[in-house]
Design a protein around this motif. Structure first.
Motif, PDB file in Angstrom:
ATOM      1  N   GLU A 502     -14.414  74.309 -37.940  1.00  0.00           N
ATOM      2  CA  GLU A 502     -13.378  74.473 -38.965  1.00  0.00           C
ATOM      3  C   GLU A 502     -12.268  75.357 -38.401  1.00  0.00           C
ATOM      4  O   GLU A 502     -12.538  76.420 -37.841  1.00  0.00           O
ATOM      5  CB  GLU A 502     -13.961  75.101 -40.238  1.00  0.00           C
ATOM      6  CG  GLU A 502     -14.987  74.224 -40.935  1.00  0.00           C
ATOM      7  CD  GLU A 502     -15.488  74.831 -42.236  1.00  0.00           C
ATOM      8  OE1 GLU A 502     -15.024  75.964 -42.574  1.00  0.00           O
ATOM      9  OE2 GLU A 502     -16.328  74.203 -42.905  1.00  0.00           O
ATOM     10  N   HIS A 521      -2.680  69.580 -33.728  1.00  0.00           N
ATOM     11  CA  HIS A 521      -4.067  70.001 -33.525  1.00  0.00           C
ATOM     12  C   HIS A 521      -4.672  69.145 -32.416  1.00  0.00           C
ATOM     13  O   HIS A 521      -4.507  67.918 -32.417  1.00  0.00           O
ATOM     14  CB  HIS A 521      -4.858  69.829 -34.833  1.00  0.00           C
ATOM     15  CG  HIS A 521      -6.282  70.270 -34.745  1.00  0.00           C
ATOM     16  ND1 HIS A 521      -6.675  71.583 -34.852  1.00  0.00           N
ATOM     17  CD2 HIS A 521      -7.432  69.555 -34.540  1.00  0.00           C
ATOM     18  CE1 HIS A 521      -7.981  71.669 -34.742  1.00  0.00           C
ATOM     19  NE2 HIS A 521      -8.469  70.447 -34.541  1.00  0.00           N
ATOM     20  N   LEU A 529     -12.466  63.338 -37.633  1.00  0.00           N
ATOM     21  CA  LEU A 529     -11.705  64.160 -38.568  1.00  0.00           C
ATOM     22  C   LEU A 529     -12.302  64.008 -39.966  1.00  0.00           C
ATOM     23  O   LEU A 529     -12.375  62.905 -40.511  1.00  0.00           O
ATOM     24  CB  LEU A 529     -10.232  63.737 -38.553  1.00  0.00           C
ATOM     25  CG  LEU A 529      -9.303  64.510 -39.476  1.00  0.00           C
ATOM     26  CD1 LEU A 529      -9.236  65.976 -39.052  1.00  0.00           C
ATOM     27  CD2 LEU A 529      -7.906  63.891 -39.469  1.00  0.00           C
ATOM     28  N   GLU A 531     -11.609  66.615 -42.638  1.00  0.00           N
ATOM     29  CA  GLU A 531     -10.625  67.140 -43.589  1.00  0.00           C
ATOM     30  C   GLU A 531      -9.427  67.673 -42.817  1.00  0.00           C
ATOM     31  O   GLU A 531      -9.619  68.413 -41.838  1.00  0.00           O
ATOM     32  CB  GLU A 531     -11.252  68.264 -44.422  1.00  0.00           C
ATOM     33  CG  GLU A 531     -10.346  68.798 -45.519  1.00  0.00           C
ATOM     34  CD  GLU A 531     -11.000  69.912 -46.324  1.00  0.00           C
ATOM     35  OE1 GLU A 531     -10.268  70.620 -47.047  1.00  0.00           O
ATOM     36  OE2 GLU A 531     -12.234  70.080 -46.214  1.00  0.00           O
ATOM     37  N   ALA A 535      -4.470  62.295 -40.780  1.00  0.00           N
ATOM     38  CA  ALA A 535      -3.355  63.089 -40.273  1.00  0.00           C
ATOM     39  C   ALA A 535      -2.033  62.384 -40.569  1.00  0.00           C
ATOM     40  O   ALA A 535      -1.989  61.184 -40.858  1.00  0.00           O
ATOM     41  CB  ALA A 535      -3.501  63.314 -38.768  1.00  0.00           C
ATOM     42  N   ARG A 538      -1.025  60.444 -35.283  1.00  0.00           N
ATOM     43  CA  ARG A 538      -1.901  60.778 -34.169  1.00  0.00           C
ATOM     44  C   ARG A 538      -1.281  60.251 -32.878  1.00  0.00           C
ATOM     45  O   ARG A 538      -0.855  59.101 -32.804  1.00  0.00           O
ATOM     46  CB  ARG A 538      -3.287  60.169 -34.366  1.00  0.00           C
ATOM     47  CG  ARG A 538      -4.267  60.489 -33.228  1.00  0.00           C
ATOM     48  CD  ARG A 538      -5.595  59.798 -33.436  1.00  0.00           C
ATOM     49  NE  ARG A 538      -5.469  58.352 -33.346  1.00  0.00           N
ATOM     50  CZ  ARG A 538      -5.476  57.672 -32.188  1.00  0.00           C
ATOM     51  NH1 ARG A 538      -5.594  58.305 -31.042  1.00  0.00           N
ATOM     52  NH2 ARG A 538      -5.371  56.366 -32.195  1.00  0.00           N
ATOM     53  N   TYR A 543      -3.473  65.486 -33.143  1.00  0.00           N
ATOM     54  CA  TYR A 543      -3.175  65.112 -34.526  1.00  0.00           C
ATOM     55  C   TYR A 543      -1.933  65.893 -34.947  1.00  0.00           C
ATOM     56  O   TYR A 543      -1.707  67.019 -34.496  1.00  0.00           O
ATOM     57  CB  TYR A 543      -4.320  65.498 -35.465  1.00  0.00           C
ATOM     58  CG  TYR A 543      -5.608  64.742 -35.288  1.00  0.00           C
ATOM     59  CD1 TYR A 543      -5.719  63.415 -35.686  1.00  0.00           C
ATOM     60  CD2 TYR A 543      -6.732  65.364 -34.755  1.00  0.00           C
ATOM     61  CE1 TYR A 543      -6.923  62.730 -35.548  1.00  0.00           C
ATOM     62  CE2 TYR A 543      -7.938  64.690 -34.612  1.00  0.00           C
ATOM     63  CZ  TYR A 543      -8.026  63.363 -35.013  1.00  0.00           C
ATOM     64  OH  TYR A 543      -9.193  62.679 -34.877  1.00  0.00           O
ATOM     65  N   PHE A 545      -0.249  67.293 -38.491  1.00  0.00           N
ATOM     66  CA  PHE A 545      -0.424  67.493 -39.925  1.00  0.00           C
ATOM     67  C   PHE A 545       0.854  68.095 -40.501  1.00  0.00           C
ATOM     68  O   PHE A 545       1.436  69.015 -39.911  1.00  0.00           O
ATOM     69  CB  PHE A 545      -1.614  68.420 -40.205  1.00  0.00           C
ATOM     70  CG  PHE A 545      -2.923  67.917 -39.670  1.00  0.00           C
ATOM     71  CD1 PHE A 545      -3.639  66.958 -40.361  1.00  0.00           C
ATOM     72  CD2 PHE A 545      -3.431  68.396 -38.471  1.00  0.00           C
ATOM     73  CE1 PHE A 545      -4.847  66.492 -39.873  1.00  0.00           C
ATOM     74  CE2 PHE A 545      -4.640  67.943 -37.971  1.00  0.00           C
ATOM     75  CZ  PHE A 545      -5.348  66.982 -38.673  1.00  0.00           C
ATOM     76  N   LEU A 557      -3.628  75.372 -44.008  1.00  0.00           N
ATOM     77  CA  LEU A 557      -4.141  74.043 -43.657  1.00  0.00           C
ATOM     78  C   LEU A 557      -5.531  74.218 -43.055  1.00  0.00           C
ATOM     79  O   LEU A 557      -5.709  74.973 -42.100  1.00  0.00           O
ATOM     80  CB  LEU A 557      -3.221  73.349 -42.643  1.00  0.00           C
ATOM     81  CG  LEU A 557      -3.781  72.067 -42.009  1.00  0.00           C
ATOM     82  CD1 LEU A 557      -3.837  70.939 -43.035  1.00  0.00           C
ATOM     83  CD2 LEU A 557      -2.951  71.638 -40.799  1.00  0.00           C
ATOM     84  N   VAL A 559      -8.567  72.306 -41.163  1.00  0.00           N
ATOM     85  CA  VAL A 559      -8.901  71.120 -40.372  1.00  0.00           C
ATOM     86  C   VAL A 559     -10.386  71.192 -40.034  1.00  0.00           C
ATOM     87  O   VAL A 559     -10.842  72.142 -39.380  1.00  0.00           O
ATOM     88  CB  VAL A 559      -8.063  71.033 -39.077  1.00  0.00           C
ATOM     89  CG1 VAL A 559      -8.451  69.800 -38.278  1.00  0.00           C
ATOM     90  CG2 VAL A 559      -6.575  71.019 -39.404  1.00  0.00           C
ATOM     91  N   GLU A 561     -13.707  69.174 -38.399  1.00  0.00           N
ATOM     92  CA  GLU A 561     -14.101  68.078 -37.507  1.00  0.00           C
ATOM     93  C   GLU A 561     -15.603  68.128 -37.271  1.00  0.00           C
ATOM     94  O   GLU A 561     -16.204  69.207 -37.249  1.00  0.00           O
ATOM     95  CB  GLU A 561     -13.383  68.174 -36.158  1.00  0.00           C
ATOM     96  CG  GLU A 561     -11.885  67.996 -36.244  1.00  0.00           C
ATOM     97  CD  GLU A 561     -11.213  68.242 -34.905  1.00  0.00           C
ATOM     98  OE1 GLU A 561     -10.791  67.272 -34.256  1.00  0.00           O
ATOM     99  OE2 GLU A 561     -11.120  69.431 -34.511  1.00  0.00           O
TER     100      GLU A 561
END
Length: 688
Positions: A502, A521, A529, A531, A535, A538, A543, A545, A557, A559, A561
């Protein structure tokens, strides 16, 4: 001795003047691969020749790419050019070899048997060259050598002193022409920078011909100016073109072609000679007498060999396909570099200049775009004039364009601040070739940026300055791995884990206007991904965002994974694994029961091993004690009380020793049986 350069002053060497028709340069196509296609179009009359001159280093490209067409029904004769052979080799190929710069006497000796005309003291004498000699001449008391030329005339053999000969004329036309060619080769060798290429056309009447070829040229470049103000975005693009050729480009049709076609150089100008093996002349050996032996057995067999000779005939190559003449300045005229290619539809004209800021009086774009195969060309829609060894800036785009102002954050570029940028959409009909962009933000200089090629309709991000009003803080929050599934098959336990990461980006906007921040990112192979679900976009490496931050506010934000990880454990070799994973969250009841059973068997095996080890330790103690007692007994009297005590103790120890050995053997057998039981249990497990 006087050399040939001096004594041939009187030779009548007259070269026939060749008729040459000037073919003006009409079309130039420049490629980003470092070559240019040049086309010359002009009229010729009847059968004639056209001589073009090129630098020596350009000849290889000419030989590789020259295209010649007679558009009026005539034919193309062979194209001739000056060879690249060494001068000595070229001169030695003529009937009169003057490669070593012979003297007049040496040249005369090489002309033996040749009919000549001499001019001696104002009179002419004709005859056949016989040879030369040096004669001794005495004047008073001095003797000196006089070189004379021997000439056989109708009056007989005559001699002339070399110093009295003012002119020599060869009466054999072929030999005289060969000598003139040799002298012309010497003259050409002085100009090492340029070489003539002669084109010959055969036909009748006045007609049009064209000649096209490739030459090495500087790569043409593009630069852009992007204005961002209240009315939107305005893009102005220029092409930088350099004429480094030896010709003025006067009212030529110019096309600028982007792309990366394969282009290479090859040394075609240098003659190649293959070494050949010297084979001796075959001479049949003389017949010799032979003594024959008697046959061992007779055999009525005759071998009949037949040679088959196959002949192949090849079809001749067809002549070059003629094409109709086209206006040289037309946009999208044809396949670049290949005259006669399929014509392209003319693209729509470029949008007129938009009045925005400094662009109010901007020059009108001169280029129209069109695709040519996998390439893209800017066909300049009016004739262009660029003198030789000069350069020019040509406007290729001048119009309003779509885009959005953003801030772009990439922690690898700067861990704290994002960059001011613009998401540019190519809403023009032109392919924008990569190059530098100077950005004007609110009619003030904002910074410089670079872009790669942008096809029509595509988008690109460009950044030009650091955004000092926005700050970003990334924070990583590691998560424990989670077991997703497990199985045991043929003694191998396979566990599938889910790794989870995270990353929280905190964005603070200190400006008095809203900011749109694109956070880049890293894109990692094998990670999904979770959350946000999707995106903004990409790329191959990141990515992106979108985070919108109000003035003076902070936004976050998150992110998330996840990535699967597979772990394989051989249970026969790893005795610790069952205890490590039996209580792991996510294990199924079947897996837990199997591991608990395996742990029980391993504990039983460990207990047997401990009992065996205990007995083996006691056996070693008895052995050490008996050795001590026996050493003491050697020093004692056999009738003594202590000796009798030692004997009794040894007897008791021997009884215990035999018992321990028997128990150790039994325990070792039980261990082996338990190991086999564990192995059979593990191999038999099949839990999916």
């Amino acid at each position: 001795m006087r050399r040939l350069a001096v004594c041939l002053i009187g030779l009548a060497v007259v070269a026939a003047a060749a008729t040459a028709t000037d073919l003006p340069l009409s079309r130039v196509e420049l490629f980003t691969s470092g070559v240019g296609y040049f086309e010359r179009v002009g009229p010729v009359d009847g059968s004639t020749s056209v001589e073009l001159s090129f630098r020596t280093e350009q000849i290889n490209d000419i030989l590789k790419s020259l295209v010649v067409q007679d558009l009026g029904g005539g034919s193309i004769a062979p194209v001739t050019y000056a060879p690249q052979e060494p001068l000595e080799r070229t001169l030695s190929s003529f009937a009169v070899n003057i490669a070593d710069n012979p003297s007049l006497r040496q040249l005369w000796d090489r002309l033996r048997g040749t009919p000549v005309r001499l001019t001696v003291r104002g009179m002419t004498v004709e005859g056949t060259a016989v040879g030369s000699e040096a004669r001794q001449k005495r004047v008073e008391d001095a003797t000196f050598t006089v070189e004379v030329l021997n000439l056989l005339t109708h009056k007989g053999l005559m001699q002339f002193a070399v110093g009295e000969v003012s002119a020599i004329k060869l009466l054999d036309p072929k030999l005289d022409a060969d000598l003139q060619k040799a002298l012309a080769a010497i003259d050409r060798s002085r100009d090492t920078d340029r070489r003539p290429v002669t084109l010959s056309f055969k036909g009748q009447g006045r007609r049009t011909v064209s000649v096209g070829y490739l030459l090495e040229t500087p790569v043409w470049k593009t630069t852009y100016r992007l204005v961002n103000d209240r009315d939107g975005l305005f893009l102005q693009g220029w092409a930088l073109v350099e004429n480094t050729t030896d010709d003025d480009w006067t009212n030529v049709g110019l096309s600028l072609i982007s792309g990366r076609p394969v282009s290479f150089t090859q040394d075609l100008y240098q003659p190649l000679y293959m070494p050949r093996q010297r084979v001796p002349v075959q001479v049949a050996a003389a017949a010799r007498p032979r003594v024959y032996e008697g046959a061992m057995e007779a055999k009525d067999e005759v071998a009949d060999m037949t040679d088959r000779v196959s002949t192949a005939t090849g079809a001749g190559m067809g002549g070059a396909r003629a094409r109709a003449a086209k206006p040289v300045a037309a946009a999208g005229a044809g396949m670049p570099g290949m005259p006669g290619g399929m014509a392209l539809p003319s693209p729509a004209p470029t949008t007129a200049a938009v009045t925005i800021g400094y662009a109010q009086n901007a020059p009108e774009a001169m280029a129209q775009g069109g695709k040519v195969g996998t390439l893209f060309q800017y066909a300049i829609n009016q004739p262009v004039t660029i003198p030789r060894q000069r350069s020019a800036m040509i406007p290729i785009i001048n119009q309003k364009i779509e885009g959005e102002k953003v801030s772009v954050y990439n922690p690898a570029a700067d861990a704290r601040r994002p960059m001011n940028g613009i998401r540019l959409k190519n809403t023009s009909k032109l392919h924008l070739m990569g190059g530098p962009i100077t950005v004007f933000d609110g009619n003030a200089y904002g910074g410089d940026a670079l872009i790669e090629d942008v096809p029509p309709g595509d988008e690109r991000l460009l950044t030009y300055a650091m955004d000092l009003a926005v700050e970003v803080e990334p924070r990583s929050d590691p998560q424990p791995d989670r077991l997703l599934a497990g199985k045991i098959v043929h003694g191998v336990m396979t566990l599938t884990w889910k790794n989870r990461t995270e990353m929280t980006y905190t964005v603070k906007n200190s400006a008095d206007e809203k900011r749109t921040v694109l956070i880049e990112h890293p894109l990692r192979s094998g990670w999904d991904l979770i959350e946000p679900k999707q995106a903004e976009e990409r790329t191959r490496t990141v990515y992106r965002f979108r985070v919108v931050v109000e003035p003076g506010q902070t936004a976050k934000l998150l992110v998330v994974e996840e990535a699967p990880r597979v772990q394989e454990i051989a249970l026969l070799n790893d005795t610790r694994a069952p205890r490590m994973f039996v209580s792991q969250q996510g294990m199924t009841d079947k897996l837990k029961a199997a591991l608990q059973k395996l742990i029980k068997l391993q504990d039983e095996l460990a207990a047997l091993a401990a009992q065996r080890a205990e007995r083996e330790t006691r056996i070693k103690e008895i052995e050490q004690e008996q050795e001590r007692i026996r050493n003491n007994m050697k020093e004692l009297d056999r009738g003594s009380e202590l000796y009798r005590q030692y004997v009794a103790k040894l007897t008791a120890q021997e009884t215990e020793f035999e018992r321990l050995r028997t128990e150790t053997k039994e325990l070792r057998g039980k261990e082996t049986a338990k190991q086999q039981e564990i192995a059979s249990f593990i191999i038999a497990l099949n839990i999916e």
